[in-house]
Design a protein around this motif. Structure first.
Motif, PDB file in Angstrom:
ATOM      1  N   UNK A 153       0.853  -1.190   0.000  1.00  0.00           N
ATOM      2  CA  UNK A 153       0.000   0.000   0.000  1.00  0.00           C
ATOM      3  C   UNK A 153       0.890   1.243   0.000  1.00  0.00           C
ATOM      4  N   UNK A 154       0.328   2.360  -0.432  1.00  0.00           N
ATOM      5  CA  UNK A 154       1.101   3.604  -0.463  1.00  0.00           C
ATOM      6  C   UNK A 154       1.349   4.078   0.959  1.00  0.00           C
ATOM      7  N   UNK A 155       2.591   4.370   1.316  1.00  0.00           N
ATOM      8  CA  UNK A 155       2.840   4.875   2.673  1.00  0.00           C
ATOM      9  C   UNK A 155       2.295   6.283   2.835  1.00  0.00           C
ATOM     10  N   UNK A 156       2.109   6.686   4.071  1.00  0.00           N
ATOM     11  CA  UNK A 156       1.588   8.024   4.357  1.00  0.00           C
ATOM     12  C   UNK A 156       2.550   9.077   3.829  1.00  0.00           C
ATOM     13  N   UNK A 157       1.988  10.126   3.216  1.00  0.00           N
ATOM     14  CA  UNK A 157       2.829  11.233   2.745  1.00  0.00           C
ATOM     15  C   UNK A 157       3.037  12.230   3.886  1.00  0.00           C
ATOM     16  N   UNK A 158       3.744  13.321   3.602  1.00  0.00           N
ATOM     17  CA  UNK A 158       4.087  14.282   4.650  1.00  0.00           C
ATOM     18  C   UNK A 158       2.845  14.903   5.275  1.00  0.00           C
ATOM     19  N   UNK A 159       1.850  15.219   4.458  1.00  0.00           N
ATOM     20  CA  UNK A 159       0.622  15.824   4.980  1.00  0.00           C
ATOM     21  C   UNK A 159      -0.133  14.845   5.867  1.00  0.00           C
ATOM     22  N   UNK A 160      -0.212  13.587   5.447  1.00  0.00           N
ATOM     23  CA  UNK A 160      -0.913  12.573   6.239  1.00  0.00           C
ATOM     24  C   UNK A 160      -0.182  12.290   7.550  1.00  0.00           C
ATOM     25  N   UNK A 161       1.143  12.272   7.491  1.00  0.00           N
ATOM     26  CA  UNK A 161       1.914  12.073   8.715  1.00  0.00           C
ATOM     27  C   UNK A 161       1.687  13.209   9.704  1.00  0.00           C
ATOM     28  N   UNK A 162       1.594  14.434   9.172  1.00  0.00           N
ATOM     29  CA  UNK A 162       1.372  15.585  10.050  1.00  0.00           C
ATOM     30  C   UNK A 162      -0.001  15.527  10.708  1.00  0.00           C
ATOM     31  N   UNK A 163      -0.970  14.888  10.040  1.00  0.00           N
ATOM     32  CA  UNK A 163      -2.329  14.810  10.577  1.00  0.00           C
ATOM     33  C   UNK A 163      -2.536  13.591  11.469  1.00  0.00           C
ATOM     34  N   UNK A 164      -1.508  12.744  11.586  1.00  0.00           N
ATOM     35  CA  UNK A 164      -1.625  11.502  12.345  1.00  0.00           C
ATOM     36  C   UNK A 164      -0.723  11.550  13.566  1.00  0.00           C
ATOM     37  N   UNK A 165      -1.280  11.212  14.686  1.00  0.00           N
ATOM     38  CA  UNK A 165      -0.500  11.114  15.918  1.00  0.00           C
ATOM     39  C   UNK A 165      -0.391   9.651  16.318  1.00  0.00           C
ATOM     40  N   UNK A 166       0.722   9.300  16.923  1.00  0.00           N
ATOM     41  CA  UNK A 166       0.958   7.935  17.400  1.00  0.00           C
ATOM     42  C   UNK A 166       1.455   8.021  18.837  1.00  0.00           C
ATOM     43  N   UNK A 167       0.894   7.188  19.697  1.00  0.00           N
ATOM     44  CA  UNK A 167       1.384   7.114  21.060  1.00  0.00           C
ATOM     45  C   UNK A 167       1.903   5.709  21.318  1.00  0.00           C
ATOM     46  N   UNK A 168       2.831   5.596  22.243  1.00  0.00           N
ATOM     47  CA  UNK A 168       3.408   4.304  22.595  1.00  0.00           C
ATOM     48  C   UNK A 168       3.190   4.030  24.073  1.00  0.00           C
ATOM     49  N   UNK A 169       3.042   2.753  24.376  1.00  0.00           N
ATOM     50  CA  UNK A 169       2.829   2.307  25.746  1.00  0.00           C
ATOM     51  C   UNK A 169       3.658   1.055  25.959  1.00  0.00           C
ATOM     52  N   UNK A 170       4.610   1.096  26.876  1.00  0.00           N
ATOM     53  CA  UNK A 170       5.473  -0.046  27.121  1.00  0.00           C
ATOM     54  C   UNK A 170       4.755  -1.110  27.938  1.00  0.00           C
ATOM     55  N   UNK A 171       5.052  -2.366  27.612  1.00  0.00           N
ATOM     56  CA  UNK A 171       4.460  -3.497  28.327  1.00  0.00           C
ATOM     57  C   UNK A 171       5.299  -3.780  29.575  1.00  0.00           C
ATOM     58  N   UNK A 172       4.940  -3.152  30.664  1.00  0.00           N
ATOM     59  CA  UNK A 172       5.657  -3.344  31.917  1.00  0.00           C
ATOM     60  C   UNK A 172       4.717  -3.823  33.023  1.00  0.00           C
ATOM     61  N   UNK A 173       3.612  -3.127  33.211  1.00  0.00           N
ATOM     62  CA  UNK A 173       2.637  -3.501  34.238  1.00  0.00           C
ATOM     63  C   UNK A 173       1.458  -4.160  33.528  1.00  0.00           C
ATOM     64  N   UNK A 174       1.541  -5.481  33.394  1.00  0.00           N
ATOM     65  CA  UNK A 174       0.654  -6.218  32.489  1.00  0.00           C
ATOM     66  C   UNK A 174       0.154  -7.494  33.162  1.00  0.00           C
ATOM     67  N   UNK A 175      -1.075  -7.861  32.843  1.00  0.00           N
ATOM     68  CA  UNK A 175      -1.589  -9.165  33.267  1.00  0.00           C
ATOM     69  C   UNK A 175      -2.575  -9.685  32.241  1.00  0.00           C
ATOM     70  N   UNK A 176      -2.659 -11.009  32.153  1.00  0.00           N
ATOM     71  CA  UNK A 176      -3.696 -11.666  31.360  1.00  0.00           C
ATOM     72  C   UNK A 176      -4.673 -12.328  32.322  1.00  0.00           C
ATOM     73  N   UNK A 177      -5.899 -12.530  31.851  1.00  0.00           N
ATOM     74  CA  UNK A 177      -6.886 -13.247  32.650  1.00  0.00           C
ATOM     75  C   UNK A 177      -7.710 -14.108  31.709  1.00  0.00           C
ATOM     76  N   UNK A 178      -7.968 -15.345  32.124  1.00  0.00           N
ATOM     77  CA  UNK A 178      -8.657 -16.296  31.266  1.00  0.00           C
ATOM     78  C   UNK A 178      -9.721 -17.045  32.045  1.00  0.00           C
ATOM     79  N   UNK A 179     -10.768 -17.417  31.319  1.00  0.00           N
ATOM     80  CA  UNK A 179     -11.759 -18.347  31.849  1.00  0.00           C
ATOM     81  C   UNK A 179     -11.926 -19.440  30.814  1.00  0.00           C
ATOM     82  N   UNK A 180     -11.713 -20.694  31.194  1.00  0.00           N
ATOM     83  CA  UNK A 180     -11.887 -21.829  30.302  1.00  0.00           C
ATOM     84  C   UNK A 180     -12.772 -22.858  31.006  1.00  0.00           C
TER      85      UNK A 180
END
Length: 227
Positions: A153-180
């Motif tokens: 696919x065509x990558x984002x151009x400069x204008x699209x990049x300027x209109x897009x924000x990205x945030x990051x969240x590190x996996x440090x305080x994490x848990x899974x929960x399951x019911x089977x």
């Protein structure tokens, strides 16, 4: 001693904290890294929770995992992304992903339930400002939806990049929960004349439907044909 078999190391795990130990059914919690990754990688939508003006807000959004980091994107005008960009210290958030695998129908209304797999991530989200990291994150978001799609696919151009924000969240305080498993009815209810059991849920893909304006000669790519 040379040649002596070495014990297999235990799987990597996240450290439990007060926020990642469930108050209800803590025996269903897991901190196994591989399990957390598998649950995250199978999902498409996460729910991102944060506090705005003293009130809780939870928004559904796409995400992608790259190693021990999650990326979430959106418009530069969206609330959490705008708040993250303004806060040098980052934005405290809680991110969740859930898969429902089966309906549990018990004889009693009280014991109806679901089989599920979920992940809860607590942490501080930060705005991604490095251009290379931002492009890599956006590629990861596209490939998380359909692997191989970013290169097709065509990558984002400069204008699209300027209109897009990205945030990051590190996996440090994490848990899974399951019911089977199956139904957990009370022994006194087993003789009741009500059907009880498990209704499994399946996730699948229908045949891709081509866009009406597809360029002539464009064929279905292999990564979609294999879905």
């Amino acid at each position: 001693m040379q040649g002596t078999p070495q014990p297999t190391p235990p799987p990597a795990a996240y450290a439990s904290t007060d926020r990642t130990v469930p108050t209800r059914s803590p025996d269903r919690a897991s901190y196994d890294q591989d399990l957390v990754h598998a649950i995250l990688d199978e999902g498409y939508v996460c729910h991102l929770g944060f506090v705005r003006d003293g009130a809780p807000v939870v928004l559904p959004t796409l995400y992608a995992r790259v190693g021990e980091r999650l990326y979430v994107h959106g418009s530069t005008g969206s609330r959490p992304l705008r708040m993250t960009g303004r806060a040098d210290a980052g934005l405290p958030v809680c991110l969740t992903v859930t898969h429902v695998d089966a309906l549990i129908l018990a004889r009693s209304a009280f014991h109806h339930s679901l089989n599920y797999r979920s992940v809860v991530v607590h942490g501080v989200a930060h705005d991604v400002t490095d251009p290379e990291e931002k492009r890599a994150a956006l590629d990861a978001l596209v490939d998380h939806v359909v692997p191989g799609r970013a290169a097709d696919s065509r990558p984002a151009d400069r204008k699209e990049l300027a209109a897009t924000a990205v945030i990051r969240l590190d996996l440090e305080e994490v848990s899974a929960k399951l019911r089977t498993g199956g139904v957990n009815d009370e022994p006194a209810d087993l003789a009741l004349p009500h059907w009880a059991g498990v209704v499994p849920l399946r996730k699948g893909y229908a045949a891709p439907v081509a866009d009406a304006d597809l360029a002539p000669g464009t064929e279905l790519p292999d990564y979609l044909a294999m879905l």
